[in-house]
Design an enzyme around this catalytic site. Sequence first.
Site, PDB file in Angstrom:
ATOM      1  N   SER A  39       0.839  -1.213   0.064  1.00 56.51           N
ATOM      2  CA  SER A  39      -0.038  -0.082  -0.091  1.00 56.51           C
ATOM      3  C   SER A  39       0.874   1.331  -0.023  1.00 56.51           C
ATOM      4  CB  SER A  39      -0.971   0.075   1.181  1.00 56.51           C
ATOM      5  OG  SER A  39      -1.984  -0.893   1.090  1.00 56.51           O
ATOM      6  N   TRP A  42       1.093   3.260  -3.006  1.00 58.80           N
ATOM      7  CA  TRP A  42      -0.275   3.919  -3.193  1.00 58.80           C
ATOM      8  C   TRP A  42      -0.759   5.053  -2.610  1.00 58.80           C
ATOM      9  CZ3 TRP A  42      -3.994  -0.210  -5.484  1.00 58.80           C
ATOM     10  CH2 TRP A  42      -3.498  -1.082  -6.159  1.00 58.80           C
ATOM     11  N   GLN A  44      -1.853   8.494  -1.223  1.00 57.73           N
ATOM     12  CA  GLN A  44      -1.816   9.616  -1.815  1.00 57.73           C
ATOM     13  C   GLN A  44      -1.514  11.019  -0.958  1.00 57.73           C
ATOM     14  OE1 GLN A  44      -5.569   9.579  -4.019  1.00 57.73           O
ATOM     15  NE2 GLN A  44      -5.217   8.120  -5.329  1.00 57.73           N
ATOM     16  N   GLY A  46      -0.653  12.121   2.297  1.00 62.31           N
ATOM     17  CA  GLY A  46       0.418  12.271   2.728  1.00 62.31           C
ATOM     18  C   GLY A  46       0.687  11.812   4.148  1.00 62.31           C
ATOM     19  N   GLU A 110      -6.810  17.478   5.973  1.00 60.00           N
ATOM     20  CA  GLU A 110      -7.716  16.214   5.538  1.00 60.00           C
ATOM     21  C   GLU A 110      -8.475  16.163   6.790  1.00 60.00           C
ATOM     22  OE1 GLU A 110      -4.919  13.348   2.919  1.00 60.00           O
ATOM     23  OE2 GLU A 110      -4.726  12.983   5.084  1.00 60.00           O
ATOM     24  N   HIS A 235     -13.122   4.130   3.204  1.00 60.77           N
ATOM     25  CA  HIS A 235     -12.511   5.568   2.716  1.00 60.77           C
ATOM     26  C   HIS A 235     -13.983   6.036   2.035  1.00 60.77           C
ATOM     27  CE1 HIS A 235     -10.819   9.112   0.650  1.00 60.77           C
ATOM     28  NE2 HIS A 235      -9.572   8.571   1.535  1.00 60.77           N
ATOM     29  N   ARG A 283     -13.515  10.122   8.836  1.00 60.44           N
ATOM     30  CA  ARG A 283     -14.020   8.967   7.790  1.00 60.44           C
ATOM     31  C   ARG A 283     -15.176   8.271   7.988  1.00 60.44           C
ATOM     32  NH1 ARG A 283      -8.229   7.137   5.406  1.00 60.44           N
ATOM     33  NH2 ARG A 283      -7.870   9.316   4.946  1.00 60.44           N
ATOM     34  N   HIS A 344     -10.510   0.566   3.044  1.00 58.78           N
ATOM     35  CA  HIS A 344      -9.183   1.333   2.914  1.00 58.78           C
ATOM     36  C   HIS A 344      -8.044   1.049   3.713  1.00 58.78           C
ATOM     37  CE1 HIS A 344      -6.870   4.654   1.658  1.00 58.78           C
ATOM     38  NE2 HIS A 344      -6.878   5.111   2.825  1.00 58.78           N
ATOM     39  N   ARG A 379      -8.978   5.274  12.085  1.00 55.31           N
ATOM     40  CA  ARG A 379      -7.778   6.107  12.036  1.00 55.31           C
ATOM     41  C   ARG A 379      -7.796   7.528  11.443  1.00 55.31           C
ATOM     42  NH1 ARG A 379      -4.267   6.752   7.123  1.00 55.31           N
ATOM     43  NH2 ARG A 379      -5.917   5.373   6.025  1.00 55.31           N
ATOM     44  N   LEU A 385       0.833   5.996   7.405  1.00 54.45           N
ATOM     45  CA  LEU A 385       2.422   6.152   7.195  1.00 54.45           C
ATOM     46  C   LEU A 385       3.193   6.439   8.307  1.00 54.45           C
ATOM     47  CD1 LEU A 385       2.088   7.856   3.722  1.00 54.45           C
ATOM     48  CD2 LEU A 385       2.854   5.187   4.186  1.00 54.45           C
TER      49      LEU A 385
HETATM   50  P1  FAD Z   1       2.659  -2.280   2.992  1.00 59.44           P
HETATM   51  O1  FAD Z   1       3.144  -1.178   2.119  1.00 59.44           O
HETATM   52  O2  FAD Z   1       1.247  -2.713   2.508  1.00 59.44           O
HETATM   53  O3  FAD Z   1       3.653  -3.183   2.627  1.00 59.44           O
HETATM   54  C1  FAD Z   1       3.411  -4.529   2.860  1.00 59.44           C
HETATM   55  C2  FAD Z   1       4.668  -5.296   2.476  1.00 59.44           C
HETATM   56  O4  FAD Z   1       4.347  -6.761   2.974  1.00 59.44           O
HETATM   57  C3  FAD Z   1       4.550  -5.519   0.859  1.00 59.44           C
HETATM   58  O5  FAD Z   1       6.072  -5.475   0.643  1.00 59.44           O
HETATM   59  C4  FAD Z   1       4.175  -6.798   0.790  1.00 59.44           C
HETATM   60  O6  FAD Z   1       4.916  -7.568  -0.455  1.00 59.44           O
HETATM   61  C5  FAD Z   1       4.790  -7.666   1.920  1.00 59.44           C
HETATM   62  N1  FAD Z   1       3.819  -8.802   2.116  1.00 59.44           N
HETATM   63  C6  FAD Z   1       2.671  -9.062   2.486  1.00 59.44           C
HETATM   64  N2  FAD Z   1       2.204 -10.421   2.698  1.00 59.44           N
HETATM   65  C7  FAD Z   1       3.402 -10.862   2.478  1.00 59.44           C
HETATM   66  C8  FAD Z   1       3.691 -12.481   2.636  1.00 59.44           C
HETATM   67  N3  FAD Z   1       2.874 -13.224   2.791  1.00 59.44           N
HETATM   68  N4  FAD Z   1       4.976 -12.838   2.423  1.00 59.44           N
HETATM   69  C9  FAD Z   1       6.022 -11.737   2.065  1.00 59.44           C
HETATM   70  N5  FAD Z   1       5.702 -10.488   1.910  1.00 59.44           N
HETATM   71  C10 FAD Z   1       4.332 -10.070   2.081  1.00 59.44           C
HETATM   72  N6  FAD Z   1      -1.785   6.662   4.885  1.00 59.44           N
HETATM   73  C11 FAD Z   1      -1.252   7.570   5.065  1.00 59.44           C
HETATM   74  O7  FAD Z   1      -0.809   7.739   6.245  1.00 59.44           O
HETATM   75  N7  FAD Z   1      -1.286   8.519   4.204  1.00 59.44           N
HETATM   76  C12 FAD Z   1      -1.833   8.346   2.986  1.00 59.44           C
HETATM   77  O8  FAD Z   1      -2.114   9.560   2.013  1.00 59.44           O
HETATM   78  C13 FAD Z   1      -2.459   7.218   2.709  1.00 59.44           C
HETATM   79  N8  FAD Z   1      -3.036   6.864   1.293  1.00 59.44           N
HETATM   80  C14 FAD Z   1      -3.431   5.806   0.968  1.00 59.44           C
HETATM   81  C15 FAD Z   1      -3.922   5.474  -0.308  1.00 59.44           C
HETATM   82  C16 FAD Z   1      -4.309   4.253  -0.715  1.00 59.44           C
HETATM   83  C17 FAD Z   1      -4.733   4.056  -2.098  1.00 59.44           C
HETATM   84  C18 FAD Z   1      -4.106   3.106   0.192  1.00 59.44           C
HETATM   85  C19 FAD Z   1      -4.531   1.672  -0.100  1.00 59.44           C
HETATM   86  C20 FAD Z   1      -3.520   3.365   1.687  1.00 59.44           C
HETATM   87  C21 FAD Z   1      -3.205   4.725   1.785  1.00 59.44           C
HETATM   88  N9  FAD Z   1      -2.654   5.002   3.122  1.00 59.44           N
HETATM   89  C22 FAD Z   1      -2.333   6.184   3.445  1.00 59.44           C
HETATM   90  C23 FAD Z   1      -2.264   3.784   4.276  1.00 59.44           C
HETATM   91  C24 FAD Z   1      -1.014   3.562   3.915  1.00 59.44           C
HETATM   92  O9  FAD Z   1      -0.549   3.445   2.740  1.00 59.44           O
HETATM   93  C25 FAD Z   1      -0.807   2.071   4.443  1.00 59.44           C
HETATM   94  O10 FAD Z   1      -1.290   1.839   5.547  1.00 59.44           O
HETATM   95  C26 FAD Z   1       0.811   1.948   4.692  1.00 59.44           C
HETATM   96  O11 FAD Z   1       1.598   2.212   3.481  1.00 59.44           O
HETATM   97  C27 FAD Z   1       0.878   0.360   4.997  1.00 59.44           C
HETATM   98  O12 FAD Z   1       2.472   0.219   5.274  1.00 59.44           O
HETATM   99  P2  FAD Z   1       2.870  -0.968   5.706  1.00 59.44           P
HETATM  100  O13 FAD Z   1       4.524  -0.922   5.558  1.00 59.44           O
HETATM  101  O14 FAD Z   1       2.542  -1.418   6.739  1.00 59.44           O
HETATM  102  O15 FAD Z   1       2.401  -2.253   4.650  1.00 59.44           O
HETATM  103  C1  SIN Z   2      -6.083  10.064   1.283  1.00 60.25           C
HETATM  104  O1  SIN Z   2      -5.258  10.659   0.623  1.00 60.25           O
HETATM  105  O2  SIN Z   2      -7.235  10.407   1.311  1.00 60.25           O
HETATM  106  C2  SIN Z   2      -5.609   8.906   2.191  1.00 60.25           C
HETATM  107  C3  SIN Z   2      -5.291   9.435   3.034  1.00 60.25           C
HETATM  108  C4  SIN Z   2      -5.010   8.257   4.241  1.00 60.25           C
HETATM  109  O3  SIN Z   2      -5.635   7.163   3.904  1.00 60.25           O
HETATM  110  O4  SIN Z   2      -4.451   8.503   5.417  1.00 60.25           O
END
Ligand code: FAD
Ligand code: SIN
Length: 527
Positions: A39, A42, A44, A46, A110, A235, A283, A344, A379, A385
Site C-alpha cells: 500500500s 499507493w 496519496q 500524505g 484532511e 474511505h 471518515r 481502505h 484512523r 504512514l
Molecule cells: P505495505 O506498504 O502494504 O507493505 C506490505 C509489504 O508486505 C509488501 O512488501 C508486501 O509484499 C509484503 N507482504 C505481504 N504479505 C506477504 C507475505 N505473505 N510474504 C512476503 N511479503 C508479504 N496512509 C497515510 O498515512 N497517508 C496516505 O495518504 C495514505 N493513502 C493511502 C492511499 C491508498 C490507495 C491506500 C491503499 C492506503 C493509503 N494509506 C495512507 C495507508 C498506508 O498507505 C498504509 O497503511 C501503509 O503504507 C502500510 O505500510 P506497511 O509498511 O505497513 O505495509
Molecule cells: C487519502 O489521501 O485520502 C488517504 C489518506 C489516508 O489514508 O490517510
Amino acid sequence: MSHDVLIIGSGAAGLTAALVLAEKCRVLVLAKGALDGGSTAWAQGGIAAVLDEGDTFEDHIRDTMIAGSGLNRHETVEFVIEHAPEAIRRLADLGVPFNAEAGALHLTREGGHSHRRIVHVDDATGAAVQKALLQAAREHPNITLLPGRACIDLITGRHEQARYSGSGRVWGVYALDEASGTVEAHTARATILATGGAGRVYQFSTAPRGATGDGIAMAWRAGARVSNMEMMQFHPTCLYHLEVKNFLITEAVRGEGGRLINPRTGKRFMEFYDAERLELAPRDIVARAIDSEIKRFGLDFVHLDISHMPAGFVRSHFPNIYEKLLGLGIDMTKQPIPVVPAQHYTCGGILIDLAGRTDLPGLYAAGECTESGLHGANRLASNSLLECFVFGDAAARDILARWDSFDAPPAVRPWDESRVTDSDEEVVIKQNWTEIRRFMWNYVGIVRTDKRLERAAHRIKMLEGEVNDYYGHFRVSTDLIELRNLLQSADLIVQSARARHESRGLHYNLDYPQTDDAARDTVLTPR
Ligand code: FAD
Ligand code: SIN
C-alpha cells in the site's frame, strides 16, 4: 538460510526498520511479488505531523483520539505524534521531495484534522516515499532484498530439528519462491512482520491485490493475540467507474474545498450528518453518510465536486488524479467526480507494545498489520504512514538494544511436501476468494447487524473445511496462501465484530446503536 534479522514486507514499516538495523547487523527483507507492491506506494494524501507554529502536539493527539472514539491508547498516540517531526526530517534527509512553499513544507488538510498538518508530495506521497526508502535499502551493503517470496507460516519452536522446547519462540519463516515454486526456510535471531493490511477481504477496496492479511494470519496461527479487527476503515471517496475499480480520490480534495453532492437532488448532504465539520468530518461519519444517501435514494454513487475552485489550483494540487481522471473522460476542473466508499485501512491487527513487540519471543511487528493503540476505533487521515515510520524505527531500536539476549537460530525442519500433489482444481481458489469478498462486503461492511454477522460466521465455517482440505492436499501457490489468510482474516474480523455489543467508530451495528461509557479493546487470544 540464516540471517541476523528477518523482515517480512518492504513497505514503509519494513524498510524503515531495515535501514535502522542495517547500521549494526545483516538484514534480509522478503516481499511477496514486487518490492513496491504494498500500500505504501499507493498512498496519496500524505503524512500527518505537527510542523506549523500555530499547531500543537496536544491538538494532533486530541484529533486522533476524537477520530478513534476514545478507543486509542493515549501513551501510543503521544509516542507516535511526538516522534512525527523527526520521522519527516529523516525522510527529507533520504531525499523525499516534499512540497514546499516560501521556504517551509506545504501542509494540506484532511478530514478530522483541526489544522493543516499533512506533509505531502503532490497527490502521490507514497510513491515518492517508497522510492526513497527502496533506493536507500538497495544501496546499503547490510540489506538483502528478496522480492517474489510469499511467506507461508512462521517457524516456531515446534519446527526445530531437536525436541520442541515448548517456548513458542519465533525463528523465522517458511516462504514460497514464487518463481521456482520451492519453499525455503529463512531463519533469524529476530523477525519483524511488516506485511500491511487485510483490505482485500472486501469486494471493494482501495488496497493493492496483496493486502490479504498474511502477517496477521501468520502471527495468529503462531499464537499471538490480535486486537480490534472489527475496526475496518472505509474511505468515503473511491472512484466509481466500471473499468477502474480501486482508484482513490484523496481526502485532500475535500481538504482543499471539494464538496459532496447528491446527484439526484443536486444538493450538498453532509450538513444532515455532521453540520459542523461537513465534508471534513472523520471518515467513518462521511462514509456512513454516503452509504446512507446511496441506499435512501437508490443511487450507484454520489458526486465529489471541486470544479468551483480555479482550474489551475486543482491541476497543481492534484496533478496525478487530474491526469488519471482525464484519461477516463472526467475533467475534474469542470465536472464532479462519481465516488463510492470502499474498504481502505485495517485499524486492528497483531497486538504490539511501544517497542513493536508481539506476544511471541523473537517476533516484532510494525505498520498496518498491527494494533498499536494509535488508531482506536477509526484512523485519523494520514496517521498511518506515520505509524509505520515510528514503529519500524522503534522495533529496530529495541532489537538492537536487546541484541545480546537473542540466541542464534537452531536448525529447523525443511518444508514437508511429502503428502501433497499439484492442484488440479484451481477454480476452487477463485470461487472461494470471490465468495469471501462478497459476503464480507454485504454482511460485515459499513453497517452491520447481528443477523448479518451470524450469516458471515456460518459461511466462514463452511469454507474453512474446504480451504483446509485443499491446503492439506495440494502444493502451495501464492493464490492458495492468500486465500487461507483471507479466510483467517475474515474469521478474526467477524469474531471481533460479534464480540462488540455497542457501536463505536467504524463498527456500526444496528442492533447495538449505543456507545458504551467505557471504551474496551476486542482482544482475541489463539487457543
Ligand atoms: P505495505 O506498504 O502494504 O507493505 C506490505 C509489504 O508486505 C509488501 O512488501 C508486501 O509484499 C509484503 N507482504 C505481504 N504479505 C506477504 C507475505 N505473505 N510474504 C512476503 N511479503 C508479504 N496512509 C497515510 O498515512 N497517508 C496516505 O495518504 C495514505 N493513502 C493511502 C492511499 C491508498 C490507495 C491506500 C491503499 C492506503 C493509503 N494509506 C495512507 C495507508 C498506508 O498507505 C498504509 O497503511 C501503509 O503504507 C502500510 O505500510 P506497511 O509498511 O505497513 O505495509
Ligand atoms: C487519502 O489521501 O485520502 C488517504 C489518506 C489516508 O489514508 O490517510
